[in-house]
Design an enzyme around this catalytic site. Structure first.
Site, short mmCIF file in Angstrom:
data_model
loop_
_atom_site.label_atom_id
_atom_site.label_comp_id
_atom_site.label_asym_id
_atom_site.label_seq_id
_atom_site.Cartn_x
_atom_site.Cartn_y
_atom_site.Cartn_z
N LYS A 26 0.83 -1.21 0.00
CA LYS A 26 0.00 0.00 0.00
C LYS A 26 0.87 1.26 0.00
O LYS A 26 0.64 2.17 -0.80
CB LYS A 26 -0.92 -0.04 1.23
CG LYS A 26 -1.87 1.14 1.33
CD LYS A 26 -3.12 0.77 2.11
CE LYS A 26 -2.88 0.66 3.61
NZ LYS A 26 -2.73 2.00 4.24
N SER A 27 1.85 1.30 0.86
CA SER A 27 2.70 2.51 0.95
C SER A 27 3.40 2.77 -0.38
O SER A 27 3.47 3.90 -0.86
CB SER A 27 3.77 2.32 2.03
OG SER A 27 3.17 2.24 3.29
N ARG A 31 2.97 5.94 -3.36
CA ARG A 31 4.15 6.72 -3.76
C ARG A 31 4.41 6.60 -5.26
O ARG A 31 4.86 7.53 -5.91
CB ARG A 31 5.36 6.28 -2.94
CG ARG A 31 5.28 6.81 -1.48
CD ARG A 31 6.10 5.95 -0.56
NE ARG A 31 6.20 6.47 0.80
CZ ARG A 31 5.28 6.29 1.77
NH1 ARG A 31 4.16 5.63 1.53
NH2 ARG A 31 5.48 6.80 2.98
N GLY A 99 -5.29 7.73 5.22
CA GLY A 99 -4.39 8.70 5.86
C GLY A 99 -3.16 8.96 5.00
O GLY A 99 -2.65 10.09 4.97
N GLN A 174 4.55 9.22 7.11
CA GLN A 174 3.66 10.06 6.31
C GLN A 174 4.05 11.53 6.43
O GLN A 174 4.07 12.26 5.44
CB GLN A 174 2.21 9.86 6.74
CG GLN A 174 1.70 8.46 6.41
CD GLN A 174 0.29 8.19 6.88
OE1 GLN A 174 -0.32 9.04 7.54
NE2 GLN A 174 -0.23 7.03 6.58
N ASP A 324 1.84 -1.10 11.87
CA ASP A 324 0.52 -1.56 11.43
C ASP A 324 0.24 -3.01 11.83
O ASP A 324 -0.84 -3.53 11.57
CB ASP A 324 0.40 -1.42 9.90
CG ASP A 324 0.41 0.05 9.48
OD1 ASP A 324 0.00 0.91 10.27
OD2 ASP A 324 0.85 0.33 8.34
N LYS A 351 -4.63 5.83 14.50
CA LYS A 351 -4.72 5.09 13.22
C LYS A 351 -6.17 5.11 12.74
O LYS A 351 -6.95 5.93 13.18
CB LYS A 351 -4.17 3.68 13.40
CG LYS A 351 -2.68 3.64 13.71
CD LYS A 351 -1.86 4.17 12.56
CE LYS A 351 -0.39 4.21 12.85
NZ LYS A 351 0.35 4.97 11.83
N ARG A 355 -6.57 2.04 17.78
CA ARG A 355 -6.27 0.59 17.74
C ARG A 355 -5.90 0.02 19.10
O ARG A 355 -6.13 -1.17 19.34
CB ARG A 355 -5.15 0.30 16.74
CG ARG A 355 -5.64 0.31 15.34
CD ARG A 355 -4.62 -0.17 14.34
NE ARG A 355 -5.20 -0.06 13.02
CZ ARG A 355 -4.52 0.09 11.89
NH1 ARG A 355 -3.20 0.12 11.93
NH2 ARG A 355 -5.14 0.18 10.75
N ARG A 399 -7.54 -3.36 9.51
CA ARG A 399 -6.63 -4.29 10.20
C ARG A 399 -7.27 -4.90 11.45
O ARG A 399 -6.97 -6.04 11.82
CB ARG A 399 -5.31 -3.61 10.52
CG ARG A 399 -4.60 -3.17 9.23
CD ARG A 399 -3.14 -2.90 9.38
NE ARG A 399 -2.67 -2.04 8.30
CZ ARG A 399 -2.38 -2.47 7.06
NH1 ARG A 399 -2.46 -3.75 6.76
NH2 ARG A 399 -1.99 -1.61 6.14
C1 S3P Z 1 2.46 4.82 6.17
C2 S3P Z 1 3.00 5.18 7.38
C3 S3P Z 1 2.43 4.77 8.67
C4 S3P Z 1 1.50 3.58 8.53
C5 S3P Z 1 0.55 3.73 7.38
C6 S3P Z 1 1.29 3.93 6.07
C7 S3P Z 1 3.08 5.34 4.94
O1 S3P Z 1 1.70 5.86 9.20
O2 S3P Z 1 0.77 3.38 9.72
O3 S3P Z 1 -0.28 2.59 7.25
O4 S3P Z 1 2.74 4.85 3.84
O5 S3P Z 1 3.91 6.25 5.04
P1 S3P Z 1 2.40 7.04 10.07
O6 S3P Z 1 3.28 7.79 9.18
O7 S3P Z 1 1.24 7.85 10.57
O8 S3P Z 1 3.11 6.32 11.17
#
Ligand code: S3P
Length: 442
Positions: A26-27, A31, A99, A174, A324, A351, A355, A399
């Site tokens: 996902k991350s 990007r 988020g 993030q 996560d 989150k 959580r 999750r």
């Molecule tokens: C993510 C960073 C994390 C993670 C989220 C994805 C990212 O969040 O919990 O699922 O893709 O950079 P935080 O940056 O708020 O820790």
């Protein structure tokens, strides 16, 4: 109109067996769409996660003027507008549950001279955006949000963003990424100092697109510097399987006796691998095979077999590398023998749901002994699964939903969740995939 909730129930299952792939990371998928949209030229992305969160980012990049399309072969094509070339979205960006979309796109929008409005679902509208807005305002963006820095918000980006040196008050990839993405459009160097290293997908992918990123460890933490106004060139990408999604079949296989799985092509970036380390300490038979590098990211095939687990202490420093994964780790801990203490979990409160509370309440409802002391979670494992026999409210949190379904596969009595729909944000096809391995989900 919101869709009707889709309950789902998990029951004690026979051994889980097979070879599988999990959806793309996902991350990395977010990007890829963002950097592809900011680069000049055509980027091809293989293995993009087609979950709702990532599709929100795809739609947002289209609203900013990039061409983003899925080919019939499943490869995504992004024709970028070039750094500084974003158009003003005509309507509010609806970011759903995501988020990552909200914070990363805020960084992008903050350094373009356009005005962008953003909102999201009830979960996202509760989450703090001030942590990203604050440094971006210092770079020259004007941001108006609801109280507590919540969505909906409006951002008017800086026409001439100012480079920044910024020490993160919370370990957040993030927020780091938001500042680095804004820094791309500022002249000179923008630096983020991290108290603890967080996932570095933005840094790795920036290099892949021809950006210049410097990383060094100093007394204040890790310094990550991007050089502003680089020539970002389109670059093809293969997105590895998401280790945070692989975590669910992995823990399911560890808990259901006789199970054996091979999960191919999973991302094993060391800044995401805290769960594997912890499960191994608990006695898990997990083996990383065929390690390789794909598109600048470490990837491996993961072999896992059912194992008796013992309780362990999980240090706070490890939290960013498995942030996560605590919901599913807590499920494993509830089935292990002995006490598991997980330290440094303050970030879990902000989150997709709170959580820390959701895990503790859910496990208690299933009959486990759990306590929360400040930002520490303690689970007393009895060496056998808790009894289950309850329904869990997933609170728009994918999750939490998947974690309690995994628990239902080993609990004495079925565990159901009130709504499986949030799973689509990160793991489309989760139930079908798990059923294919032998899981009783209906
Ligand atoms: C993510 C960073 C994390 C993670 C989220 C994805 C990212 O969040 O919990 O699922 O893709 O950079 P935080 O940056 O708020 O820790």
């Amino acid at each position: 109109m919101t869709a009707a909730p889709r309950p789902l129930e998990a029951r004690a299952s026979g051994a889980l067996r097979g070879r599988l792939r999990v959806p793309g990371d996902k991350s990395i998928s977010h990007r890829a769409l963002i950097l592809g949209g900011l680069a000049v030229g055509r980027t091809r992305i293989e293995g993009l996660l087609e979950g709702e969160d990532v599709l929100r980012t795809a739609a947002a990049m289209r609203a900013f003027g990039a061409d983003v399309e899925r080919g019939t072969d499943g490869v995504w094509i992004v024709d970028g507008v070039g750094l500084g070339g974003l158009a003003e979205p005509e309507d509010v960006l609806e970011l759903g549950n995501s988020g990552t979309s909200a914070r990363l796109l805020l960084g992008v929008a903050a350094a373009h001279p356009v005005t962008t409005f953003m909102t999201g679902d009830a979960s996202l509208r509760r989450r703090p955006m001030g942590r990203a807005a604050e440094p971006l305002q210092r770079m020259g963006a004007r941001i108006v949000a609801r109280q507590g820095g919540r969505l909906p918000l409006a951002v008017t980006g800086a026409a001439s963003p100012v480079p920044l040196e910024y020490a993160l008050p919370v370990p957040s990839a993030q927020v780091k990424s938001a500042v680095l993405l804004a820094g791309l459009n500022a002249p000179g160097a923008t630096t983020v100092i991290e108290p603890a290293p967080t996932r570095d997908h933005t840094e790795r992918m920036l290099r892949h697109f021809g950006g210049v990123v410097d990383v060094s460890d100093g007394p204040e933490g890790r310094r990550v510097t991007v050089s502003g106004q680089p020539e970002l060139r389109s670059a093809d990408l293969v997105v590895p399987g998401d280790p945070s999604s692989a975590a669910f079949p992995i823990v399911a296989a560890l808990l259901v006796s006789g199970s054996e799985l091979l999960i191919e092509g999973v991302g094993v970036n060391p800044l995401r691998a805290g769960l594997f380390e912890t499960l191994r300490e608990m006695g898990a038979a997990i083996e990383l095979r065929n390690r390789r590098l794909e598109g600048g990211e470490p990837v491996a095939d993961i072999a896992v077999a059912a194992s008796p687990l013992v309780g362990v202490d999980v240090p706070a420093q490890r939290a960013p590398s498995m942030i996560d994964e605590y919901p599913i780790l807590a499920v494993a801990a509830a089935c292990a023998r002995g006490r598991t203490v997980m330290h440094g979990l303050a970030e879990l409160r902000v989150k997709e749901s709170d959580r820390l509370s959701a895990i503790a309440e859910g496990l208690r409802r299933c009959g486990a002994e759990v306590s929360v002391e400040g930002d520490t979670l303690v689970v007393e494992g009895k060496g056998r699964p808790p009894k289950g026999g309850t329904r869990i409210e997933t609170q728009l949190d994918h999750r939490i939903a998947m974690s309690f379904l995994v628990l239902g596969l080993v609990a004495e009595a079925p565990v159901s969740i009130d709504d499986a729909a949030p799973i689509e944000t990160s793991f489309p096809g989760f139930a079908e995939l798990m059923r294919g391995l032998g899981a009783e989900l209906r």
